[in-house]
Design a protein around this motif. Structure first.
Motif, PDB file in Angstrom:
ATOM      1  N   VAL A 147       0.797  -1.208   0.196  1.00  0.00           N
ATOM      2  CA  VAL A 147      -0.015   0.015   0.123  1.00  0.00           C
ATOM      3  C   VAL A 147       0.899   1.338   0.037  1.00  0.00           C
ATOM      4  CG1 VAL A 147      -1.592   1.489   1.510  1.00  0.00           C
ATOM      5  CG2 VAL A 147      -2.049  -1.259   1.135  1.00  0.00           C
ATOM      6  N   LEU A 148       1.692   1.260   0.858  1.00  0.00           N
ATOM      7  CA  LEU A 148       2.749   2.477   0.915  1.00  0.00           C
ATOM      8  C   LEU A 148       3.625   2.590  -0.282  1.00  0.00           C
ATOM      9  CD1 LEU A 148       3.953   2.116   4.458  1.00  0.00           C
ATOM     10  CD2 LEU A 148       2.638   3.907   3.585  1.00  0.00           C
ATOM     11  N   LEU A 149       3.930   1.297  -1.060  1.00  0.00           N
ATOM     12  CA  LEU A 149       4.687   1.414  -2.234  1.00  0.00           C
ATOM     13  C   LEU A 149       3.972   2.088  -3.360  1.00  0.00           C
ATOM     14  CD1 LEU A 149       7.420   0.702  -3.994  1.00  0.00           C
ATOM     15  CD2 LEU A 149       6.201  -1.513  -4.107  1.00  0.00           C
ATOM     16  N   SER A 150       2.570   1.736  -3.289  1.00  0.00           N
ATOM     17  CA  SER A 150       1.629   2.383  -4.384  1.00  0.00           C
ATOM     18  C   SER A 150       1.485   3.775  -4.049  1.00  0.00           C
ATOM     19  CB  SER A 150       0.310   1.712  -4.424  1.00  0.00           C
ATOM     20  OG  SER A 150      -0.467   2.016  -3.372  1.00  0.00           O
ATOM     21  N   ARG A 151       1.401   4.215  -2.909  1.00  0.00           N
ATOM     22  CA  ARG A 151       1.603   5.763  -2.654  1.00  0.00           C
ATOM     23  C   ARG A 151       2.908   6.420  -3.051  1.00  0.00           C
ATOM     24  NH1 ARG A 151      -2.510   7.517   0.965  1.00  0.00           N
ATOM     25  NH2 ARG A 151      -3.857   5.720   1.660  1.00  0.00           N
ATOM     26  N   ALA A 152       3.964   5.998  -3.018  1.00  0.00           N
ATOM     27  CA  ALA A 152       5.301   6.315  -3.497  1.00  0.00           C
ATOM     28  C   ALA A 152       5.296   6.247  -5.061  1.00  0.00           C
ATOM     29  CB  ALA A 152       6.540   5.436  -3.152  1.00  0.00           C
ATOM     30  N   PHE A 153       4.534   5.568  -5.587  1.00  0.00           N
ATOM     31  CA  PHE A 153       4.455   5.347  -7.108  1.00  0.00           C
ATOM     32  C   PHE A 153       3.865   6.926  -7.751  1.00  0.00           C
ATOM     33  CE2 PHE A 153       4.452   0.719  -7.585  1.00  0.00           C
ATOM     34  CZ  PHE A 153       5.962   0.659  -7.615  1.00  0.00           C
ATOM     35  N   ARG A 154       3.061   7.540  -6.933  1.00  0.00           N
ATOM     36  CA  ARG A 154       2.398   8.801  -7.382  1.00  0.00           C
ATOM     37  C   ARG A 154       3.130   9.805  -7.489  1.00  0.00           C
ATOM     38  NH1 ARG A 154      -2.565   8.551  -2.681  1.00  0.00           N
ATOM     39  NH2 ARG A 154      -3.367   6.612  -3.404  1.00  0.00           N
ATOM     40  N   GLN A 155       4.484   9.888  -6.981  1.00  0.00           N
ATOM     41  CA  GLN A 155       5.344  10.930  -7.166  1.00  0.00           C
ATOM     42  C   GLN A 155       6.816  10.585  -7.459  1.00  0.00           C
ATOM     43  OE1 GLN A 155       4.901  13.294  -3.556  1.00  0.00           O
ATOM     44  NE2 GLN A 155       3.281  14.358  -4.054  1.00  0.00           N
ATOM     45  N   ILE A 156       6.959   9.497  -7.182  1.00  0.00           N
ATOM     46  CA  ILE A 156       8.407   8.789  -7.854  1.00  0.00           C
ATOM     47  C   ILE A 156       8.113   7.944  -9.259  1.00  0.00           C
ATOM     48  CG2 ILE A 156      10.341   7.456  -7.021  1.00  0.00           C
ATOM     49  CD1 ILE A 156       9.555   7.954  -4.075  1.00  0.00           C
ATOM     50  N   PRO A 157       9.170   8.090 -10.058  1.00  0.00           N
ATOM     51  CA  PRO A 157       8.983   7.078 -11.152  1.00  0.00           C
ATOM     52  C   PRO A 157       8.875   5.503 -10.734  1.00  0.00           C
ATOM     53  CG  PRO A 157      10.468   8.856 -11.761  1.00  0.00           C
ATOM     54  CD  PRO A 157      10.339   8.863 -10.073  1.00  0.00           C
ATOM     55  N   VAL A 158       8.098   4.781 -11.303  1.00  0.00           N
ATOM     56  CA  VAL A 158       8.113   3.420 -10.828  1.00  0.00           C
ATOM     57  C   VAL A 158       9.222   2.829 -11.166  1.00  0.00           C
ATOM     58  CG1 VAL A 158       6.965   1.098 -11.703  1.00  0.00           C
ATOM     59  CG2 VAL A 158       5.430   3.198 -11.655  1.00  0.00           C
ATOM     60  N   ALA A 159      10.043   2.823 -11.870  1.00  0.00           N
ATOM     61  CA  ALA A 159      11.484   2.472 -11.988  1.00  0.00           C
ATOM     62  C   ALA A 159      12.236   2.587 -11.030  1.00  0.00           C
ATOM     63  CB  ALA A 159      12.177   2.680 -13.291  1.00  0.00           C
ATOM     64  N   VAL A 160      12.211   3.917 -10.327  1.00  0.00           N
ATOM     65  CA  VAL A 160      12.965   4.227  -9.243  1.00  0.00           C
ATOM     66  C   VAL A 160      12.501   3.830  -8.027  1.00  0.00           C
ATOM     67  CG1 VAL A 160      13.957   6.213  -8.004  1.00  0.00           C
ATOM     68  CG2 VAL A 160      13.720   6.350 -10.442  1.00  0.00           C
ATOM     69  N   ALA A 161      11.302   3.979  -7.890  1.00  0.00           N
ATOM     70  CA  ALA A 161      10.509   3.411  -6.578  1.00  0.00           C
ATOM     71  C   ALA A 161      10.710   1.899  -6.260  1.00  0.00           C
ATOM     72  CB  ALA A 161       9.077   3.909  -6.388  1.00  0.00           C
ATOM     73  N   PHE A 162      10.459   1.220  -7.418  1.00  0.00           N
ATOM     74  CA  PHE A 162      10.626  -0.297  -7.141  1.00  0.00           C
ATOM     75  C   PHE A 162      11.941  -0.831  -7.127  1.00  0.00           C
ATOM     76  CE2 PHE A 162      10.503  -4.748  -8.656  1.00  0.00           C
ATOM     77  CZ  PHE A 162       9.489  -5.063  -7.809  1.00  0.00           C
ATOM     78  N   ALA A 163      12.868  -0.207  -7.721  1.00  0.00           N
ATOM     79  CA  ALA A 163      14.028  -0.447  -7.685  1.00  0.00           C
ATOM     80  C   ALA A 163      14.806  -0.016  -6.357  1.00  0.00           C
ATOM     81  CB  ALA A 163      15.204   0.391  -8.667  1.00  0.00           C
ATOM     82  N   VAL A 164      14.435   0.999  -5.746  1.00  0.00           N
ATOM     83  CA  VAL A 164      15.136   1.445  -4.188  1.00  0.00           C
ATOM     84  C   VAL A 164      14.425   0.222  -3.271  1.00  0.00           C
ATOM     85  CG1 VAL A 164      14.988   3.168  -2.610  1.00  0.00           C
ATOM     86  CG2 VAL A 164      15.587   3.774  -4.942  1.00  0.00           C
ATOM     87  N   TRP A 165      13.014   0.015  -3.613  1.00  0.00           N
ATOM     88  CA  TRP A 165      12.227  -0.785  -2.490  1.00  0.00           C
ATOM     89  C   TRP A 165      12.930  -2.094  -2.643  1.00  0.00           C
ATOM     90  CZ3 TRP A 165       8.742  -4.863  -3.828  1.00  0.00           C
ATOM     91  CH2 TRP A 165       7.899  -5.303  -2.735  1.00  0.00           C
TER      92      TRP A 165
END
Length: 135
Positions: free
Chosen positions: A47-65
């Protein structure tokens, strides 16, 4: 800033949930409440990852996560659970961090100011490629 807070919180929940799987399955007895707690932690992480996707590019957010989660789980597995790390695993952890950093760097906005329309010409002139009409 809220997106990064959500992402870091998602990482913390994912790491906690994943490590709890190991701890709870190692304990004697049938998993019950422990399993529900693990699922809740992992669901909250998504759920929190999906919130991060709203402002951080998916490639970056998922890679960092993913990279931070793997690095933390591997490191904490060694520290808390006594698992052993081989040199190849340490190298893989370094590569994960470098890869996530490169993805983040590659998605930053271009710092160069816009200089007008691009013409496709390699000479750098700003001559329009539209046909000339004579009067």
């Amino acid at each position: 800033m809220r997106a990064w807070t959500a992402l870091l919180s998602a990482i913390a929940l994912e790491v906690t949930g994943t490590l709890s799987l190991k701890v709870f399955t190692s304990a004697a007895g049938t998993p019950g409440l422990e399993l529900i707690l693990t699922y809740a932690l992992l669901a909250a992480s998504y759920v929190l990852l999906s919130r991060a996707f709203r402002q951080i590019p998916v490639a970056v957010a998922f890679a960092v996560w993913e990279a931070a989660g793997l690095i933390l789980i591997t490191g904490l597995g060694a520290l808390i659970l006594g698992e052993h790390l081989r040199p190849a695993q340490l190298g893989a952890m370094l590569a994960l961090g470098v890869g996530a950093a490169l993805l983040h760097r590659g998605t930053r906005p271009d710092p160069r100011p816009a200089t007008g329309p691009r013409t496709g010409s390699s000479t750098g002139s700003n001559v329009s490629s539209a046909p000339q009409v004579s009067a």
